[in-house]
Design a protein around this motif. Structure first.
Motif, PDB file in Angstrom:
ATOM      1  N   MET A   1       0.971  -1.165   0.152  1.00 62.06           N
ATOM      2  CA  MET A   1       0.007   0.055   0.044  1.00 62.06           C
ATOM      3  C   MET A   1       0.826   1.172   0.126  1.00 62.06           C
ATOM      4  N   ALA A   2       0.804   2.163  -1.081  1.00 63.31           N
ATOM      5  CA  ALA A   2       1.470   3.427  -1.115  1.00 63.31           C
ATOM      6  C   ALA A   2       0.688   4.491  -0.095  1.00 63.31           C
ATOM      7  N   PHE A   3       1.438   5.242   0.427  1.00 62.83           N
ATOM      8  CA  PHE A   3       0.924   6.476   1.289  1.00 62.83           C
ATOM      9  C   PHE A   3       1.577   7.781   0.833  1.00 62.83           C
ATOM     10  N   ARG A   4       0.762   8.718   0.388  1.00 65.74           N
ATOM     11  CA  ARG A   4       1.354  10.087  -0.256  1.00 65.74           C
ATOM     12  C   ARG A   4       1.733  10.984   0.879  1.00 65.74           C
ATOM     13  N   TYR A   5       1.013  11.003   1.742  1.00 67.42           N
ATOM     14  CA  TYR A   5       1.234  11.937   3.059  1.00 67.42           C
ATOM     15  C   TYR A   5       1.839  11.320   4.393  1.00 67.42           C
ATOM     16  N   LEU A   6       2.375  12.073   5.255  1.00 68.03           N
ATOM     17  CA  LEU A   6       2.721  11.549   6.580  1.00 68.03           C
ATOM     18  C   LEU A   6       1.646  11.036   7.246  1.00 68.03           C
ATOM     19  N   LEU A   7       0.491  12.108   7.472  1.00 63.08           N
ATOM     20  CA  LEU A   7      -0.484  11.972   8.234  1.00 63.08           C
ATOM     21  C   LEU A   7      -1.449  10.526   7.732  1.00 63.08           C
ATOM     22  N   ASP A   8      -1.138   9.982   6.344  1.00 61.73           N
ATOM     23  CA  ASP A   8      -1.763   8.905   5.978  1.00 61.73           C
ATOM     24  C   ASP A   8      -1.110   7.492   6.538  1.00 61.73           C
ATOM     25  N   LEU A   9       0.017   7.645   7.304  1.00 66.02           N
ATOM     26  CA  LEU A   9       0.642   6.373   7.739  1.00 66.02           C
ATOM     27  C   LEU A   9      -0.092   6.177   9.077  1.00 66.02           C
ATOM     28  N   PRO A  10      -0.177   5.091   9.303  1.00 62.95           N
ATOM     29  CA  PRO A  10      -0.577   4.686  10.621  1.00 62.95           C
ATOM     30  C   PRO A  10       0.218   5.103  11.735  1.00 62.95           C
ATOM     31  N   ILE A  11      -0.355   5.414  13.074  1.00 60.30           N
ATOM     32  CA  ILE A  11       0.229   6.190  14.070  1.00 60.30           C
ATOM     33  C   ILE A  11       1.449   5.632  14.572  1.00 60.30           C
ATOM     34  N   GLU A  12       1.364   4.075  14.561  1.00 58.62           N
ATOM     35  CA  GLU A  12       2.618   3.416  14.796  1.00 58.62           C
ATOM     36  C   GLU A  12       3.803   3.797  14.140  1.00 58.62           C
ATOM     37  N   LEU A  13       3.719   3.901  12.670  1.00 60.19           N
ATOM     38  CA  LEU A  13       4.644   4.142  11.580  1.00 60.19           C
ATOM     39  C   LEU A  13       5.066   5.677  11.820  1.00 60.19           C
ATOM     40  N   ARG A  14       4.364   6.407  12.213  1.00 58.94           N
ATOM     41  CA  ARG A  14       4.692   8.057  12.302  1.00 58.94           C
ATOM     42  C   ARG A  14       5.546   7.988  13.619  1.00 58.94           C
ATOM     43  N   GLN A  15       4.924   7.531  14.602  1.00 59.87           N
ATOM     44  CA  GLN A  15       5.918   7.475  15.984  1.00 59.87           C
ATOM     45  C   GLN A  15       7.488   6.942  15.545  1.00 59.87           C
ATOM     46  N   GLN A  16       7.571   5.941  14.813  1.00 60.03           N
ATOM     47  CA  GLN A  16       8.741   5.543  14.451  1.00 60.03           C
ATOM     48  C   GLN A  16       9.523   6.520  13.509  1.00 60.03           C
ATOM     49  N   ILE A  17       8.879   7.207  12.874  1.00 59.99           N
ATOM     50  CA  ILE A  17       9.427   8.299  12.112  1.00 59.99           C
ATOM     51  C   ILE A  17       9.793   9.451  12.879  1.00 59.99           C
ATOM     52  N   TYR A  18       9.126   9.632  13.818  1.00 61.86           N
ATOM     53  CA  TYR A  18       9.382  10.785  14.594  1.00 61.86           C
ATOM     54  C   TYR A  18      10.739  10.308  15.631  1.00 61.86           C
ATOM     55  N   THR A  19      10.630   9.040  16.197  1.00 61.52           N
ATOM     56  CA  THR A  19      12.107   8.646  16.784  1.00 61.52           C
ATOM     57  C   THR A  19      13.279   8.943  15.958  1.00 61.52           C
ATOM     58  N   PHE A  20      13.073   8.355  15.002  1.00 59.97           N
ATOM     59  CA  PHE A  20      14.246   8.447  14.021  1.00 59.97           C
ATOM     60  C   PHE A  20      14.743   9.746  13.682  1.00 59.97           C
ATOM     61  N   TYR A  21      13.750  10.812  13.239  1.00 60.91           N
ATOM     62  CA  TYR A  21      14.215  12.078  13.065  1.00 60.91           C
ATOM     63  C   TYR A  21      14.841  12.800  14.508  1.00 60.91           C
ATOM     64  N   LEU A  22      14.139  12.427  15.578  1.00 63.42           N
ATOM     65  CA  LEU A  22      14.527  13.376  16.677  1.00 63.42           C
ATOM     66  C   LEU A  22      15.675  12.719  17.361  1.00 63.42           C
ATOM     67  N   ASP A  23      15.987  11.362  17.190  1.00 57.75           N
ATOM     68  CA  ASP A  23      17.165  10.648  17.700  1.00 57.75           C
ATOM     69  C   ASP A  23      18.371  11.450  17.287  1.00 57.75           C
ATOM     70  N   SER A  24      19.349  11.932  18.368  1.00 55.19           N
ATOM     71  CA  SER A  24      20.606  12.618  18.091  1.00 55.19           C
ATOM     72  C   SER A  24      20.473  13.900  17.461  1.00 55.19           C
ATOM     73  N   LEU A  25      19.432  14.618  17.699  1.00 53.45           N
ATOM     74  CA  LEU A  25      19.126  15.839  16.986  1.00 53.45           C
ATOM     75  C   LEU A  25      20.183  16.972  17.569  1.00 53.45           C
ATOM     76  N   ALA A  26      20.712  17.715  16.602  1.00 52.73           N
ATOM     77  CA  ALA A  26      21.555  18.782  17.066  1.00 52.73           C
ATOM     78  C   ALA A  26      20.677  20.091  16.964  1.00 52.73           C
ATOM     79  N   LEU A  27      20.543  20.793  17.915  1.00 50.35           N
ATOM     80  CA  LEU A  27      19.773  21.963  18.102  1.00 50.35           C
ATOM     81  C   LEU A  27      20.688  23.237  18.609  1.00 50.35           C
TER      82      LEU A  27
END
Length: 286
Positions: A1-27
């Protein structure tokens, strides 16, 4: 199944993306809120929990001690104790009291401070980072990286800046590993090192605190333009001979201070520099 937008993904996958993005983030201050949390109210709500859990892996960067203090004083202790990686440029906190003469209050604090006749009479008091760390009990950084104010510049450099800062920080709490970076004007001749504390003194101090066999100690490395690391002389020259390090072309010098294994390095409260408490008792500051 293809998803065009981030919010089209299941919440479980979105949380994994958030974790990947925020891990070791430099601010970098003042932009210490990840851009992901600013996209929409929904993303902010979903990613905020992940962001709070990511604080131990995030790297917070500050352009001066004033910026660092402004940030630390605005967060709760429960949040402060989650910080693990901080870097800051060692620009000391330069404060001026709003009235009277700074010298007088050491001995005879006036009941009714007199205003300054003009701005040029306003005294200044400079606080270094090691003076201010006791203001933040619970701080327990895994790494504290400090850039010398002259780091990256090719102009005149005063050796005392780094040596004074390291002399205070080696006795401080709140960090497990401290990395101090300077450009390559590290003393390499007797003229350069005249009157400066020896790195061997810092090494002895930290071993005395944590134990000779604890792994605590000081190391000094020269970093060249290709990022190659070379262990540098551990003792400043005092015998009239220049060290071989003078022939090396280092881009900068890295001083590493490491606390011992199993030591309690959490910053304690109630041991603030007496001068800070005394000054703030009688004056407001700008």
């Amino acid at each position: 199944m293809a998803f065009r937008y981030l919010l089209d993904l299941p919440i479980e996958l979105r949380q994994q993306i958030y974790t990947f993005y925020l891990d070791s983030l430099a601010l970098t201050y003042p932009d210490l809120l990840p851009s992901l949390l600013l996209v929409s109210h929904q993303l902010h709500e979903e990613a905020s929990v992940t962001w709070r859990l990511s604080w131990p892996t995030a790297h917070f960067k500050f352009g001066g001690i004033r910026h660092l203090l402004r940030f630390l004083t605005r967060i709760k202790n429960s949040t402060l104790c989650k910080l693990r990686h901080v870097s800051v440029i060692n620009l000391a906190l330069d404060l001026s009291p709003d009235s009277s003469n700074l010298f007088d209050i050491w001995f005879d604090p006036p009941e009714s401070p007199k205003p300054f006749a003009n701005e040029y009479e306003r005294p200044r008091h400079i606080f270094d980072l090691h003076d201010l760390l006791p203001l933040f009990p619970g701080l327990q950084l895994s790494t504290l990286t400090i850039y010398d104010p002259f780091y990256g510049y090719q102009g005149a450099y005063h050796q005392e800046t780094a040596c004074h800062a390291l002399g205070g920080l080696v006795r401080s709490q709140g960090w497990k590993e401290l990395i101090y970076l300077v450009r390559h004007d590290w003393p390499s001749s007797p003229a350069d090192s005249h009157g400066l504390p020896q790195p061997s003194t810092w090494d002895a101090l930290i071993k005395q605190r944590d134990g000779i066999y604890s792994g605590a100690g000081v190391q000094i490395f020269g970093i060249d333009t290709a990022k190659r690391r070379t262990s540098m002389s551990f003792t400043f020259p005092t015998d009239g001979q220049e060290t071989s390090d003078r022939d090396q072309r280092y881009e900068h010098v890295e001083v590493q201070l490491t606390r011992g294994r199993g030591v309690d390095f959490v910053q304690e409260g109630g041991k603030c520099n007496a001068a800070i408490e005394y000054l703030f008792q009688y004056y407001s500051w700008k």
